[in-house]
Design a protein around this motif. Sequence first.
Motif, PDB file in Angstrom:
ATOM      1  N   PHE A 195      28.290  16.035 143.526  1.00  0.00           N
ATOM      2  CA  PHE A 195      27.041  16.127 144.282  1.00  0.00           C
ATOM      3  C   PHE A 195      26.400  14.756 144.474  1.00  0.00           C
ATOM      4  O   PHE A 195      26.045  14.363 145.593  1.00  0.00           O
ATOM      5  CB  PHE A 195      26.093  17.085 143.563  1.00  0.00           C
ATOM      6  N   THR A 196      26.236  14.003 143.385  1.00  0.00           N
ATOM      7  CA  THR A 196      25.584  12.696 143.487  1.00  0.00           C
ATOM      8  C   THR A 196      26.421  11.697 144.281  1.00  0.00           C
ATOM      9  O   THR A 196      25.872  10.823 144.953  1.00  0.00           O
ATOM     10  CB  THR A 196      25.281  12.120 142.092  1.00  0.00           C
ATOM     11  N   ASN A 197      27.744  11.845 144.221  1.00  0.00           N
ATOM     12  CA  ASN A 197      28.610  10.943 144.983  1.00  0.00           C
ATOM     13  C   ASN A 197      28.397  11.076 146.480  1.00  0.00           C
ATOM     14  O   ASN A 197      28.668  10.139 147.245  1.00  0.00           O
ATOM     15  CB  ASN A 197      30.082  11.210 144.656  1.00  0.00           C
ATOM     16  N   ARG A 198      27.925  12.227 146.916  1.00  0.00           N
ATOM     17  CA  ARG A 198      27.791  12.490 148.341  1.00  0.00           C
ATOM     18  C   ARG A 198      26.357  12.341 148.852  1.00  0.00           C
ATOM     19  O   ARG A 198      26.065  12.644 150.003  1.00  0.00           O
ATOM     20  CB  ARG A 198      28.317  13.891 148.650  1.00  0.00           C
ATOM     21  N   LEU A 199      25.483  11.868 147.990  1.00  0.00           N
ATOM     22  CA  LEU A 199      24.101  11.650 148.412  1.00  0.00           C
ATOM     23  C   LEU A 199      24.011  10.454 149.363  1.00  0.00           C
ATOM     24  O   LEU A 199      24.781   9.506 149.252  1.00  0.00           O
ATOM     25  CB  LEU A 199      23.215  11.390 147.194  1.00  0.00           C
ATOM     26  N   PRO A 200      23.058  10.492 150.291  1.00  0.00           N
ATOM     27  CA  PRO A 200      22.845   9.348 151.189  1.00  0.00           C
ATOM     28  C   PRO A 200      22.372   8.124 150.411  1.00  0.00           C
ATOM     29  O   PRO A 200      21.958   8.220 149.255  1.00  0.00           O
ATOM     30  CB  PRO A 200      21.749   9.855 152.138  1.00  0.00           C
ATOM     31  N   ILE A 201      22.403   6.979 151.043  1.00  0.00           N
ATOM     32  CA  ILE A 201      21.931   5.735 150.444  1.00  0.00           C
ATOM     33  C   ILE A 201      20.454   5.879 150.063  1.00  0.00           C
ATOM     34  O   ILE A 201      19.653   6.429 150.802  1.00  0.00           O
ATOM     35  CB  ILE A 201      22.117   4.558 151.421  1.00  0.00           C
ATOM     36  N   GLY A 202      20.107   5.412 148.877  1.00  0.00           N
ATOM     37  CA  GLY A 202      18.725   5.492 148.437  1.00  0.00           C
ATOM     38  C   GLY A 202      18.621   5.537 146.929  1.00  0.00           C
ATOM     39  O   GLY A 202      19.626   5.448 146.211  1.00  0.00           O
ATOM     40  N   LYS A 203      17.392   5.679 146.442  1.00  0.00           N
ATOM     41  CA  LYS A 203      17.133   5.774 145.010  1.00  0.00           C
ATOM     42  C   LYS A 203      16.775   7.209 144.646  1.00  0.00           C
ATOM     43  O   LYS A 203      16.007   7.864 145.359  1.00  0.00           O
ATOM     44  CB  LYS A 203      15.996   4.837 144.589  1.00  0.00           C
ATOM     45  N   ASN A 263      10.651   6.429 145.884  1.00  0.00           N
ATOM     46  CA  ASN A 263      10.325   5.280 146.736  1.00  0.00           C
ATOM     47  C   ASN A 263      10.621   3.992 145.986  1.00  0.00           C
ATOM     48  O   ASN A 263      11.200   4.013 144.891  1.00  0.00           O
ATOM     49  CB  ASN A 263       8.861   5.346 147.181  1.00  0.00           C
ATOM     50  N   ARG A 264      10.208   2.880 146.549  1.00  0.00           N
ATOM     51  CA  ARG A 264      10.504   1.581 145.933  1.00  0.00           C
ATOM     52  C   ARG A 264       9.840   1.413 144.575  1.00  0.00           C
ATOM     53  O   ARG A 264      10.297   0.652 143.732  1.00  0.00           O
ATOM     54  CB  ARG A 264      10.055   0.454 146.868  1.00  0.00           C
ATOM     55  N   LYS A 265       8.730   2.118 144.374  1.00  0.00           N
ATOM     56  CA  LYS A 265       8.033   2.057 143.093  1.00  0.00           C
ATOM     57  C   LYS A 265       8.574   3.109 142.124  1.00  0.00           C
ATOM     58  O   LYS A 265       8.014   3.332 141.065  1.00  0.00           O
ATOM     59  CB  LYS A 265       6.537   2.266 143.305  1.00  0.00           C
ATOM     60  N   GLU A 266       9.680   3.750 142.524  1.00  0.00           N
ATOM     61  CA  GLU A 266      10.369   4.749 141.702  1.00  0.00           C
ATOM     62  C   GLU A 266       9.485   5.952 141.386  1.00  0.00           C
ATOM     63  O   GLU A 266       9.551   6.540 140.310  1.00  0.00           O
ATOM     64  CB  GLU A 266      10.913   4.116 140.413  1.00  0.00           C
ATOM     65  N   LYS A 267       8.643   6.311 142.366  1.00  0.00           N
ATOM     66  CA  LYS A 267       7.842   7.522 142.260  1.00  0.00           C
ATOM     67  C   LYS A 267       8.514   8.643 143.048  1.00  0.00           C
ATOM     68  O   LYS A 267       9.062   8.418 144.116  1.00  0.00           O
ATOM     69  CB  LYS A 267       6.425   7.282 142.786  1.00  0.00           C
ATOM     70  N   ILE A 315      17.100   6.728 136.676  1.00  0.00           N
ATOM     71  CA  ILE A 315      17.014   6.232 138.047  1.00  0.00           C
ATOM     72  C   ILE A 315      18.410   5.858 138.508  1.00  0.00           C
ATOM     73  O   ILE A 315      19.114   5.102 137.857  1.00  0.00           O
ATOM     74  CB  ILE A 315      16.093   4.996 138.145  1.00  0.00           C
ATOM     75  N   MET A 316      18.830   6.403 139.630  1.00  0.00           N
ATOM     76  CA  MET A 316      20.154   6.137 140.182  1.00  0.00           C
ATOM     77  C   MET A 316      19.993   5.597 141.600  1.00  0.00           C
ATOM     78  O   MET A 316      19.210   6.126 142.384  1.00  0.00           O
ATOM     79  CB  MET A 316      20.985   7.426 140.224  1.00  0.00           C
ATOM     80  N   GLU A 317      20.700   4.527 141.919  1.00  0.00           N
ATOM     81  CA  GLU A 317      20.628   3.948 143.254  1.00  0.00           C
ATOM     82  C   GLU A 317      21.970   4.073 143.959  1.00  0.00           C
ATOM     83  O   GLU A 317      22.999   3.658 143.428  1.00  0.00           O
ATOM     84  CB  GLU A 317      20.203   2.487 143.195  1.00  0.00           C
TER      85      GLU A 317
END
Length: 215
Positions: free
Chosen positions: A192-200, A81-85, A207-209
């Motif tokens: 795999f990570t290249n195809r992830l939806p928008i998000g954190k 989430n926004r708090k990186e939890k 942490i990857m955004e």
Amino acid sequence: MGSCKPSPHILREIFVILVLFLFGTFAFGQPNSEHNLTEFDSLLHLEIYRVDVAEFQRLELIKLNNGKFEGSLIHSVWKTNRKEKQRSEIAQKIKIPAKMVEKLMRELKNSGYEKLKDCNEIKDYIVGLDGTTITFNLLQNGINQSASYWELKSDYYYKTNSVEIPNEVMDARKTFEIINNEIDLEKQFQNFTNRLPIGKYMFNGIIMEKRKNDG
């Protein structure tokens, strides 16, 4: 065995992405535990080679009692989430062709996979707190052993401490190289990570955004 292994995460919600072979499309499925490790069953399995790259990548190579082979490559990251939890886990499971599994298991066995030593058994082995731990697991009837290595591919810490790289570490590097010559693990994870939806997302303490214009 050993303090070099990462601690397991408690899974709250799992999304599984199923992929056929090493190429293809993926889709989100219903929450389940399909990507979890295979439990050794002496009635079905002759042996299992399992390689864990921290908690975000797992390779399983399985030889069955009927002489057949099967395997899978699993990637996973945590959606945050926004708090990186951590909120939920996203995983991709790739089926590996039987012929490739057979070839890999033969080459790994010949290279000494089953004789790899855990870091705690190696003189002058250097272990740190951060970084990536790679664990080689062997499961056979009555046998469940593992050998873990912190920052296996790096020379930096040995050079910094003026310590010669132990022969056991070089053996483990050769083993890992055999795998990567057949399956480029780093490239597969990047795909795999290249195809992830928008998000954190979080994996291995990173942490990857993913943004709209990311590839």
